[in-house]
Design a protein around this motif. Structure first.
Motif, PDB file in Angstrom:
ATOM      1  N   LEU A 173      81.744  22.840  50.039  1.00  0.00           N
ATOM      2  CA  LEU A 173      80.945  21.636  50.516  1.00  0.00           C
ATOM      3  C   LEU A 173      80.813  20.665  49.165  1.00  0.00           C
ATOM      4  O   LEU A 173      80.685  19.499  49.580  1.00  0.00           O
ATOM      5  N   SER A 174      80.901  20.948  47.959  1.00  0.00           N
ATOM      6  CA  SER A 174      80.706  20.317  47.064  1.00  0.00           C
ATOM      7  C   SER A 174      82.030  19.291  46.928  1.00  0.00           C
ATOM      8  O   SER A 174      81.957  18.196  45.970  1.00  0.00           O
ATOM      9  N   ASP A 175      83.142  19.603  47.463  1.00  0.00           N
ATOM     10  CA  ASP A 175      84.303  18.758  47.500  1.00  0.00           C
ATOM     11  C   ASP A 175      84.031  17.564  48.427  1.00  0.00           C
ATOM     12  O   ASP A 175      84.902  16.551  48.154  1.00  0.00           O
ATOM     13  N   ALA A 176      83.052  17.543  49.216  1.00  0.00           N
ATOM     14  CA  ALA A 176      82.981  16.366  50.196  1.00  0.00           C
ATOM     15  C   ALA A 176      82.811  14.863  49.481  1.00  0.00           C
ATOM     16  O   ALA A 176      83.431  14.113  49.858  1.00  0.00           O
ATOM     17  N   THR A 177      82.273  14.765  48.378  1.00  0.00           N
ATOM     18  CA  THR A 177      82.037  13.573  47.742  1.00  0.00           C
ATOM     19  C   THR A 177      83.265  12.860  47.062  1.00  0.00           C
ATOM     20  O   THR A 177      83.672  11.786  47.345  1.00  0.00           O
ATOM     21  N   ASP A 181      81.491  20.848  56.427  1.00  0.00           N
ATOM     22  CA  ASP A 181      80.735  21.908  56.793  1.00  0.00           C
ATOM     23  C   ASP A 181      81.364  22.582  58.232  1.00  0.00           C
ATOM     24  O   ASP A 181      81.096  23.830  58.226  1.00  0.00           O
ATOM     25  N   SER A 182      81.879  21.802  58.741  1.00  0.00           N
ATOM     26  CA  SER A 182      82.607  22.501  60.041  1.00  0.00           C
ATOM     27  C   SER A 182      83.868  23.314  59.670  1.00  0.00           C
ATOM     28  O   SER A 182      83.884  24.175  60.469  1.00  0.00           O
ATOM     29  N   ILE A 183      84.207  23.035  58.589  1.00  0.00           N
ATOM     30  CA  ILE A 183      85.404  23.935  58.023  1.00  0.00           C
ATOM     31  C   ILE A 183      84.992  25.229  57.473  1.00  0.00           C
ATOM     32  O   ILE A 183      85.288  26.341  57.554  1.00  0.00           O
TER      33      ILE A 183
END
Length: 183
Positions: A16-20, A54-56
């Motif tokens: 999730l921290s990769d999103a940015t 998040d869906s992944i």
């Protein structure tokens, strides 16, 4: 999970921290990435990327389709992953993209090769497909170099930006072809 490619490159399971970082790449390269990637048009805010990540990562274990960040010297520079897996028939598809400034360095070729090893050896798949727009020569050249075979053309197979359909080439590789590179 980390799949080491070489001393500078690795595939790291998405977090999730990769999103940015993902959103910043997409947002700064909309025209470049949006040419071949339909999701770019729908990625308008950081929360869109957060929902995707998040869906992944929050799927039941029996439904997981591995997605990895591509990292050069720890910097996130793209994504690669398995999708549309058919476990009953032991086949999957790979999708990928790479930041513009890291093109033409062999990074995606090495990344596709590594995820193929992972899919065949670790996940037990027998067949991998990759689809790319007919005009996307950079992508099809990677597949040819890695020994993928052209199965055919899927007419109007993908909806691109501005509501335009494009024909896609469908390539595949079988597990027994894993070590056969047509270079």
């Amino acid at each position: 999970m980390i799949l080491k490619i070489d001393s500078n490159l690795e595939l790291r399971q998405l977090k999730l921290s990769d999103a940015t970082d993902i959103f910043e790449i997409i947002n700064s390269q909309r025209e470049y990435l949006g040419k071949w990637l339909p999701f770019v048009a729908f990625t308008k805010e950081l929360k869109d990327t957060q929902r995707f990540v998040d869906s992944i990562i929050n799927v039941p274990k029996d439904k997981i389709e591995y997605t990895f960040s591509i990292r050069k010297e720890s910097q996130l520079i793209g994504l690669i992953g398995l999708k549309n897996s058919d476990l009953a028939n032991k086949k999957t598809e790979i999708g990928y993209w790479l930041s513009k400034e890291f093109q033409k360095q062999g990074i995606m070729t090495k990344s596709v090769e590594k995820i193929c090893e992972f899919a065949f050896i670790n996940q037990g798949f027998n067949k991998i497909q990759i689809k790319c727009a007919i005009e996307n020569r950079s992508s099809s050249n990677i597949l040819k170099k890695l020994g993928f075979k052209l199965e055919g053309i899927e007419r109007d197979g993908e909806l691109l930006a501005e509501n335009l359909f494009t024909d896609v080439e469908v390539y595949s590789k079988l597990k027994n072809e894993l070590t056969q590179n047509d270079t």
